[in-house]
Design a protein around this motif. Structure first.
Motif, PDB file in Angstrom:
ATOM      1  N   LEU A 296     -57.745   2.740  11.970  1.00 34.89           N
ATOM      2  CA  LEU A 296     -58.571   1.683  12.550  1.00 34.89           C
ATOM      3  C   LEU A 296     -57.890   0.928  13.688  1.00 34.89           C
ATOM      4  O   LEU A 296     -58.516   0.101  14.349  1.00 34.89           O
ATOM      5  CB  LEU A 296     -58.971   0.677  11.460  1.00 34.89           C
ATOM      6  N   SER A 297     -56.613   1.187  13.902  1.00 37.81           N
ATOM      7  CA  SER A 297     -55.876   0.434  14.913  1.00 37.81           C
ATOM      8  C   SER A 297     -56.096   1.021  16.308  1.00 37.81           C
ATOM      9  O   SER A 297     -56.137   2.237  16.489  1.00 37.81           O
ATOM     10  CB  SER A 297     -54.387   0.437  14.587  1.00 37.81           C
ATOM     11  N   CYS A 298     -56.236   0.132  17.282  1.00 36.69           N
ATOM     12  CA  CYS A 298     -56.315   0.573  18.676  1.00 36.69           C
ATOM     13  C   CYS A 298     -54.971   0.358  19.377  1.00 36.69           C
ATOM     14  O   CYS A 298     -54.885   0.439  20.601  1.00 36.69           O
ATOM     15  CB  CYS A 298     -57.444  -0.143  19.411  1.00 36.69           C
ATOM     16  N   SER A 299     -53.923   0.082  18.596  1.00 37.33           N
ATOM     17  CA  SER A 299     -52.566   0.001  19.134  1.00 37.33           C
ATOM     18  C   SER A 299     -51.868   1.339  18.908  1.00 37.33           C
ATOM     19  O   SER A 299     -52.372   2.210  18.203  1.00 37.33           O
ATOM     20  CB  SER A 299     -51.774  -1.109  18.426  1.00 37.33           C
ATOM     21  N   ASP A 300     -50.706   1.476  19.518  1.00 33.24           N
ATOM     22  CA  ASP A 300     -49.893   2.675  19.297  1.00 33.24           C
ATOM     23  C   ASP A 300     -49.234   2.568  17.923  1.00 33.24           C
ATOM     24  O   ASP A 300     -48.437   1.658  17.669  1.00 33.24           O
ATOM     25  CB  ASP A 300     -48.825   2.782  20.387  1.00 33.24           C
ATOM     26  N   THR A 301     -49.579   3.469  17.007  1.00 32.17           N
ATOM     27  CA  THR A 301     -49.102   3.392  15.623  1.00 32.17           C
ATOM     28  C   THR A 301     -47.979   4.382  15.331  1.00 32.17           C
ATOM     29  O   THR A 301     -47.598   4.540  14.170  1.00 32.17           O
ATOM     30  CB  THR A 301     -50.260   3.649  14.648  1.00 32.17           C
TER      31      THR A 301
END
Length: 319
Positions: free
Chosen positions: A187-192
């Protein structure tokens, strides 16, 4: 990850387990029954170990710790699972979701360490009985307890901090019934990449290292049991560690399957099934092994209840 909506999310909506109403109701009844039985059984063990001096031995001190751990281990996830079974669109705030992730994985790591300590306790009792009372004194057991609780919660502290700094965007539906790591990353739109690599490494190192330590102690125990000349002695020795080996086999079998793998190999459907197994089914197994079949616990609990009932009746008569 390709982002369709950059609006930062403050809550998630659980997809749940299945969209079939009668199946969800059946699962609700089953999960609620197991959960209530588990709470009662773990409370029984904790109460009995604390109140009965004869059970304040290393094995039962660790068993009391395990019961206390499982009491909260299940309470972190099962109530939300029950709510999901009863209604659609159950939500959870991002901060609470991250807290659930932290507690769930920290208590999982604590259980790994605790099972290794319990295996070491059985190893000393069977393989080195003459020095057992010296090596596993009550202060030593309490020190072990402080260590595995502290280290268990430190293990996932850094991945939790990194997750708390991620941004979450639409879609806000979490494809699970709890805040497992992979659905959160999805669900994250950051670099995971960094948090996924670190979380996977932490989980794998903790699970595999303490699994090998547990199996090493168990292997020595089995070798000693086989060498015993008397069949009666073999049965007696095996009975002291059989329940622990059963719990270890079931617990590690599920968590290794669920967590010791590359993140890219995660399957959400299989992940939910495995999570249900080690969140709910293993509780039922532990209930049967440690409570209903444990003669010492049942006998001690009966005595404690009888004593408390007698004191209560006597006080009523005095009034």
């Amino acid at each position: 990850m390709e982002v369709t909506n950059q609006t930062t999310m403050t809550k998630f909506i659980f997809n749940g387990i299945t969209g079939i109403l009668y199946l969800q109701l059946a699962l609700f009844v089953m999960f609620l029954t197991v959960y209530l039985l588990s709470l009662m059984a773990n409370t029984l063990i904790i109460f009995t170990v604390v109140m009965k001096p004869t059970l304040q031995t290393p094995m039962y001190i660790f068993l009391g710790n395990l019961s206390f751990l499982e009491f909260w281990y299940t309470t972190v996830t099962v109530p939300k699972l029950l709510a999901i079974c009863l209604s659609q669109g159950v939500t959870i705030s991002v901060s609470v979701c991250i807290a659930q992730y932290c507690f769930f994985f920290s208590m999982g790591a604590t259980e790994c360490i605790l099972l290794a300590v319990m295996a070491y306790d059985r190893y000393l009792a069977i393989c080195n009985p003459l020095r057992f009372s010296l090596l596993m004194r009550i202060p030593v057991c309490l020190h072990f307890s402080a260590v595995f609780w502290t280290r268990g919660f430190i293990t996932h502290l850094v991945p939790t901090i990194l997750i708390s700094h991620l941004n979450f965007c639409d879609p806000q539906k979490i494809n699970h019934f709890s805040c497992d790591s992979d659905p959160i990353y999805k669900l994250s739109c950051s670099d995971t990449f960094l948090v996924e690599a670190l979380g996977y490494t932490c989980s794998s190192v903790v699970i595999l290292s303490f699994f090998l330590l547990t199996m090493s102690s168990s292997e020595h125990i089995v070798v000693i049991i086989i060498r015993l000349s008397s069949l009666e002695a073999q049965k007696k020795a095996f009975s002291t560690c059989a329940s622990h080996l059963s719990v270890v086999t079931i617990y590690y079998g599920t968590i290794i399957f669920a967590n010791v793998r590359p993140p890219a190999k995660y399957n959400f459907t299989i992940g939910k099934v495995v999570s249900i197994f080690y969140c709910v089914v293993t509780l039922l197994v532990n209930l049967l092994i440690y409570t209903l079949t444990n003669k010492d616990v049942k006998k001690a609990f009966t005595k404690v209840v009888a004593q408390k009932s007698f004191l209560l009746v006597r006080n009523i008569h005095k009034i």
